[in-house]
Motif scaffolding. Structure first.
Motif, PDB file in Angstrom:
ATOM      1  N   UNK A  96      38.331  39.993  40.218  1.00 46.42           N
ATOM      2  CA  UNK A  96      39.067  39.752  41.459  1.00 46.42           C
ATOM      3  C   UNK A  96      40.559  39.832  41.164  1.00 46.42           C
ATOM      4  N   UNK A  97      41.341  39.979  42.230  1.00 51.38           N
ATOM      5  CA  UNK A  97      42.793  39.888  42.076  1.00 51.38           C
ATOM      6  C   UNK A  97      43.134  38.407  42.171  1.00 51.38           C
ATOM      7  N   UNK A  98      43.212  37.766  41.009  1.00 52.63           N
ATOM      8  CA  UNK A  98      43.169  36.309  40.984  1.00 52.63           C
ATOM      9  C   UNK A  98      44.411  35.638  41.556  1.00 52.63           C
ATOM     10  N   UNK A  99      45.549  36.352  41.543  1.00 48.32           N
ATOM     11  CA  UNK A  99      46.743  35.695  42.078  1.00 48.32           C
ATOM     12  C   UNK A  99      46.868  35.911  43.589  1.00 48.32           C
ATOM     13  N   UNK A 100      45.956  36.687  44.163  1.00 49.25           N
ATOM     14  CA  UNK A 100      46.029  36.944  45.596  1.00 49.25           C
ATOM     15  C   UNK A 100      44.977  36.099  46.303  1.00 49.25           C
ATOM     16  N   UNK A 104      43.289  38.623  51.249  1.00 44.09           N
ATOM     17  CA  UNK A 104      43.892  39.834  50.673  1.00 44.09           C
ATOM     18  C   UNK A 104      42.882  40.593  49.815  1.00 44.09           C
ATOM     19  N   UNK A 108      41.600  44.429  50.650  1.00 45.39           N
ATOM     20  CA  UNK A 108      41.752  45.477  49.639  1.00 45.39           C
ATOM     21  C   UNK A 108      40.428  46.212  49.400  1.00 45.39           C
TER      22      UNK A 108
END
Lengths: 245, 616, 289
Positions: A96-100, A104, A108
């Motif tokens: 995953x895009x962990x900081x988003x 979001x 994506x």
């Protein structure tokens, strides 16, 4: 051995893959039928993740042919996998895009499938309707969720592309049993909605409860490919994990 | 076979001697030509300047190629040498003392800066060196009592320590020649010697380098300091040759050109450094008429070289030539792989004899108790306790994500425990020891992906480990030299055909065996092995199996994890099964094989209630 | 007290420029792993082109978008023709190639526009007194511009599809490819934005004084210093780091020594690196197992 009535969804012919000379897959051929539920099992280092990447189009094999919906796609690698052909990968470790935040991440997921903004919002609503437990987390940073919740977000992100085929690499890794059950419940219901499902697992329990056919991979080769109910299945599993000596 | 090997070793030594001889010879020829003024004055000025900058390019080149640090601010060291020369020569202090002072000051400054940045990414180090260059400009501009500010400062004539008469122009050139000869000698000795090997090892595998006892941040700082110190001598020579120095000589533009020319010539080669220096001096000389021409030439040359000869002109062309000659003289590099299908009993006896000689029998228990490790909220290990009695093999298995590698990394000192009651080898507390400190206590480590030092040959990989261990245990195993240890390991571990090849050129199995040889060479008494069997074919497995057996017989303690469970079950005395970061079961291999909890963790209930699942 | 406030205030004013340039550096680095040493020169040439266009009679207002576009387009070209052919994993070759290109640009500026500083038409006259210091409207406008640019970037990265894709790609190249994000497109866009924004910084610098080859040298050093504090991969960190450097620089210049400002900034960075090797804000919790 395999159920041969359906249409081929994914097909590998004589796939061999080496990483810097190290053999990971050795002459692997297989067919995944449209709408089927297949479990690919085997001990670590058997080549399962390599197989997952090749099936998802994220890795070009050293040798062999990859077919998607009967068309040869071995040479058509854009670096973006087969997402535009309706085949999505939920990779090992979820990625995953962990900081988003969760929203979001989901949006994506639709990026590569060519949806318009309206279609994308429709996919978003459908996905949340299918996985209502995510609604509470939409504004939370993905990296701060529990492992199970993250896995659910990963599945949801994949669904945003409106795929026909979903490949899940070790969806149960590091999760508590209750969470694994829920994940498999979700996966099964996708399969019931006519989606082709491939799960790659080291731990066999849950996968075998839901899958119709299974592939045992060991040492980069297919040791068994057939129905999970066959008599030979159990033997193949034991041999694959603990050796045949 | 042994004879042949002996021969080739001598050949390598000879090559090194030839290079040293060539450098000395070139130095003497230059002295004869330039000393008495046989060459015209303009010509000798150009040669002088080229040689001075060659000192700079070779030290930048050494730093980049061996330590992986790219310096954009080496003009700061040049300035230290030059302004020292200017200020001290007028006070009648001799050249030798000025050079020595410059070296000391630069070394200290370089080590301090290196220590601050050497602990992390080399990219930050590069930016920091740019800052160093800029700051030195500010200091030169403002510290007028020492530098003369923008006006510059004149340099007194050079005076030698044992002579009362100041040197003339030709004498100044002699200083340059002596310095550049010494520099090339020192650089050759460093790069072909232990220091160079250590730097290359750290550059390619920071983690594995710690497992043989190297200290990366210290070595990086040392590399930066030495490189700076060498450059400062060029500053001294520059000051005496020009007789006058101004701040422009140390501007950021010069710093940039110095680095770019080094890259164009090619890093890691003396020829490259010389070519770079020549380029640096000749281009502005030839393009004096038009402002900006040399900037075009330097800039465009850099871009073209990096795009088409990425290693620089000299190494790039050398490589092309080598490929070309190799192609014409058939493929001589294809080896008949050394297989062990004919492994005899005497082979095995030799092997176990060697291993017994190398390794100390373990004398104390390895004790872990109450160990927990968390990564950002995720518990990788949860209250794990286990014990390895001296000389026993503990097998560690568990499904993916069970925390096995984390446990090994805690033992090697790469991961700090979040919580631990005891982590001891006998009575020695390990918790606060850095990785290299643990090597000193007799810890060895092998890696899942071998993690060999890419830019060292198989032989050098093992030799470096043996040598580091000599430092730690100078009392051990009477007299066998590091070379002997390496040679014996190579012969007995079937590595001979690969000894002179680089890790990237050999099969993965050979890499893994080399990794084990490296751990053996450290003379460890506790060896921690991460998946020694993974990725190997049947033949290679049997090789590793015999080595493990020999290690066990030698009495070392072994902690082994592997997904090839049957191999672990075969070799282990005791087993620990991890699941979700916790100890799920302990016992003998036999116990474990039939433990229902273990079967479930591994295969889930598929096997246990196999029939139910499989039959519905 | 009053005095310190004013020093800090003017520190923030100059800090906003360092922050903006630092942000440009980070945008490019996150997308392509390249530290772009030519960024100052690319920005400067953008300003020169803008001046030439204005001298043809185009209104001064157009100078800003022209600078942005020219710098951005050069950036895209550099990435396409010099960085991409190097292939991935060549951090230092990429860094050095940008140094070489910077040198070429400097020479080009000298050849076309000459080596002497050129005046830049003033945008706005007059001044205002804040905290007892006179601040020109021009400076205020400059700060405002920098802040607006940063806000626009924030909006882009948070609320647009392509902005999200760029963040995703920076965080995890593989996962981004997997969901269909084209890494080449992200790279081009990052270089366009990064160099374009650097152009905005150069425009502001030029408007405050005059234009010369060395226009960006001082700002670039301080922007790098800010990036050091904030971390190369952290956009907010780089901006905050730039602001901090602005304040630090002004405080040190006013209270310690006006002559050794760079040295002071450098010394503080070295000390900080000793204490916190990853910068103050950067690369936290990076332990991936």
């Amino acid at each position: 051995m395999t159920i041969t009535t359906g249409i081929q969804d994914l097909g590998l012919e004589n796939i061999t893959h080496r990483y810097n000379g190290v053999l990971a897959l050795n002459h692997v051929s297989l067919e995944i039928e449209k709408g089927s539920f297949t479990a690919i099992l085997g001990p670590n280092g058997a080549g399962k993740s390599t197989l997952a990447l090749i099936l998802g189009g994220m890795l070009r094999p050293t040798n062999g042919t990859v077919k998607v919906k009967a068309a040869d796609r071995s040479r058509s690698h854009s670096g973006n996998g087969f997402i535009n052909l309706g085949v999505v990968l939920v990779p090992e470790g979820r990625r995953l895009f962990t900081t988003m935040n969760v929203k979001e991440n989901l949006l994506l997921g639709a990026y590569g499938s060519g949806q318009s903004k309206v279609e994308m919002m429709k996919s978003y609503e459908d996905t949340l309707e299918f996985l209502p437990e995510l609604k509470r987390h939409l504004n939370k940073q993905a990296g701060l969720l529990s492992g199970g919740e993250q896995q659910m977000v990963a599945v949801a992100r994949a669904l945003m592309a409106r795929p026909t085929t979903i490949i899940l690499d070790e969806p149960s890794l590091g999760l508590a049993p209750k969470m694994i059950e829920r994940i498999y419940e979700v996966i099964s219901s996708l399969n019931q909605r006519a989606m082709t499902v491939i799960v790659i697992e080291q731990m066999t329990t849950y996968a075998l409860q839901h899958a119709q056919s299974m592939i045992v991979l060991e040492g980069g080769m297919i040791r068994y490919h057939g129905s999970v109910t066959d008599a030979a299945a159990k033997e193949a599993l034991q041999a694959g994990y603990f050796g045949t000596e | 076979m042994n004879f042949e090997n002996h021969l080739s070793r001598q050949l390598v030594k000879k090559l090194k001697l030839i290079q040293i001889g060539a450098i000395l010879g070139a130095g003497i020829i230059l002295m004869v030509l330039l000393g008495p003024g046989l060459v015209g004055s303009y010509m000798s000025y150009i040669i002088d300047l080229t040689l001075i900058y060659a000192i700079g390019t070779i030290s930048i080149s050494m730093l980049a190629n061996y330590a992986g640090i790219w310096s954009i601010g080496h003009t700061a060291f040049l300035a230290i040498g030059a302004y020292l020369a200017a200020n001290l020569s007028v006070r009648g202090i001799s050249v030798e003392i000025i050079i020595l002072l410059g070296i000391i000051i630069s070394l200290v400054l370089g080590v301090i800066i290196g220590l601050s940045a050497g602990r992390f990414a080399a990219l930050y180090m590069a930016i920091l060196t740019l800052a160093l260059g800029l700051v030195s400009n500010e200091i030169i501009g403002r510290w007028q009592s020492v530098t003369g500010g923008d006006q510059g400062i004149t340099v007194g004539p050079a005076q030698l320590f044992f002579s009362n008469t100041p040197l003339d122009t030709n004498g100044h050139i002699l200083i340059t020649i002596v310095l550049v000869t010494l520099t090339f000698l020192v650089v050759t000795l460093i790069t072909k010697g232990n220091l160079g090997r250590r730097w290359l090892a750290i550059k390619s595998q920071r983690m594995a380098s710690m497992s043989i006892g190297l200290k990366p941040s210290l070595e990086n700082a040392l590399a930066f300091g030495i490189s700076g110190a060498i450059t400062s001598t060029a500053g001294v020579a520059l000051a005496f040759s020009m007789m006058y120095i101004s701040p422009e000589a140390f501007s950021i533009a010069i710093a940039t050109n110095l680095l770019l020319c080094t890259v164009v010539g090619g890093v890691g080669s003396i020829g490259g450094a010389l070519l770079g220096a020549m380029f640096l001096v000749l281009v502005p000389e030839m393009a004096r008429e038009v402002q900006g021409i040399s900037a075009y030439v330097f800039g465009i040359a850099t871009i073209l070289v990096l795009l088409f000869l990425p290693k620089g002109i000299v190494p790039g062309i050398a490589q092309r030539l080598k490929q070309w000659t190799n192609k014409s003289s058939s493929n001589s590099t294809s080896f008949v792989a050394a297989t062990v299908d004919n492994l005899t009993d005497s082979d095995y006896e030799n092997l176990s004899c060697l291993v017994e000689n190398l390794l100390k029998p373990a004398t104390s228990n390895l004790i872990i108790s109450g160990l927990s490790v968390s990564f950002g909220g995720v518990r990788a290990l949860d209250n794990v306790s286990l014990e390895v009695p001296p000389g026993s093999v503990l097998g560690l298995i568990g499904p993916n994500g069970a925390g096995k590698t984390t446990l090994l990394n805690v033992l090697s000192g790469y991961v700090k425990p979040t919580n631990v009651e005891a982590l001891k080898l006998g009575k020695t507390d390990l918790t606060r020891l850095a990785p290299y400190g643990r090597v000193k206590q007799g810890f060895g480590r092998t890696f899942q992906h071998a993690e060999l030092f890419d830019e060292l040959t198989i032989e050098e990989n093992i030799f470096l480990a043996a040598q580091q261990s000599k430092k730690f245990h100078n009392n051990s195993k009477t007299g066998t030299s590091a070379v002997d240890i390496a040679e014996k390991l190579i012969d007995n571990l079937w590595l001979r055909p690969y000894a002179r090849l680089y890790p990237g050129e050999v099969p993965f199995g050979v890499q893994k065996v080399t990794d084990i040889a490296r751990a053996l060479a450290t003379g460890a008494q506790v060896i921690v092995m991460d998946e020694p069997f993974s990725g190997l074919d049947a033949e290679e497995r049997s090789e590793v199996r015999s080595i493990l057996k020999a290690m066990k017989n030698a009495g070392v303690s072994i902690l082994i994890i592997d997904h090839v469970v049957q191999e672990v079950l075969n070799i282990a005395d005791n087993m620990v099964v991890l699941d979700f970061g916790r100890v799920l079961a302990t016992g003998t291999p036999e116990d474990i094989k039939s433990n229902p909890k273990v079967l479930e963790a591994y295969l889930g209930s598929a096997l246990k209630d196999g029939k139910e699942v499989l039959s519905n | 007290m009053h005095d310190l406030l004013s020093v800090i205030f003017s520190g923030l004013v100059s800090g906003s420029l360092y922050a903006l340039l630092g942000l440009s550096i980070v945008i490019i680095f996150r997308a392509t792993d390249v530290v772009n040493f030519a960024i100052g020169d690319i920005a400067t040439i953008g300003v020169y082109v803008a001046i030439s266009v204005i001298s043809l009679g185009v209104p001064v207002v157009a100078a800003l978008p022209i600078t942005f576009l020219v710098a951005g387009i050069i950036g895209v070209g550099v990435e396409r023709f010099m960085i991409r052919p190097l292939g991935p994993g060549n951090m230092f070759s990429a860094l050095i190639i940008t140094m070489g290109f910077g040198l070429v640009l400097q020479a080009l500026i000298g050849t076309i526009w000459g080596y002497n500083p050129r005046p830049f038409p003033p945008i706005i006259d007059g001044n205002i007194t804040v905290f007892g210091v006179a601040i020109t409207y021009q400076k205020l406008l400059a700060t405002g511009l920098a802040v607006v640019a940063m806000l626009l970037i924030t909006a882009l990265f948070n609320w647009t599809r392509i902005g999200l894709a760029m963040r995703a790609s920076a965080e995890d190249h593989f996962a981004a490819r997997m969901i269909g994000i084209k890494s080449t497109r992200v790279a081009s866009l990052a270089w366009f934005l990064g160099c374009g924004l650097a152009g905005v910084t150069a425009f502001i610098m030029a408007a405050e004084s005059s234009v010369s080859v060395a226009l960006m040298a001082m700002v670039l050093f301080r922007a790098f210093a800010g990036v050091f504090l904030g971390g190369l991969t952290n956009m907010i960190g780089a901006a905050a780091g730039g602001m901090m450097i602005g304040i630090l620089d002004n405080v040190a210049g006013s209270y310690v020594s006006a002559s050794f400002r760079d040295t002071m900034v450098f010394a503080v960075i070295v000390v900080i690196l000793f204490l916190r090797p990853s910068g103050i804000l950067g690369a936290r919790g990076g332990a991936r197992v």
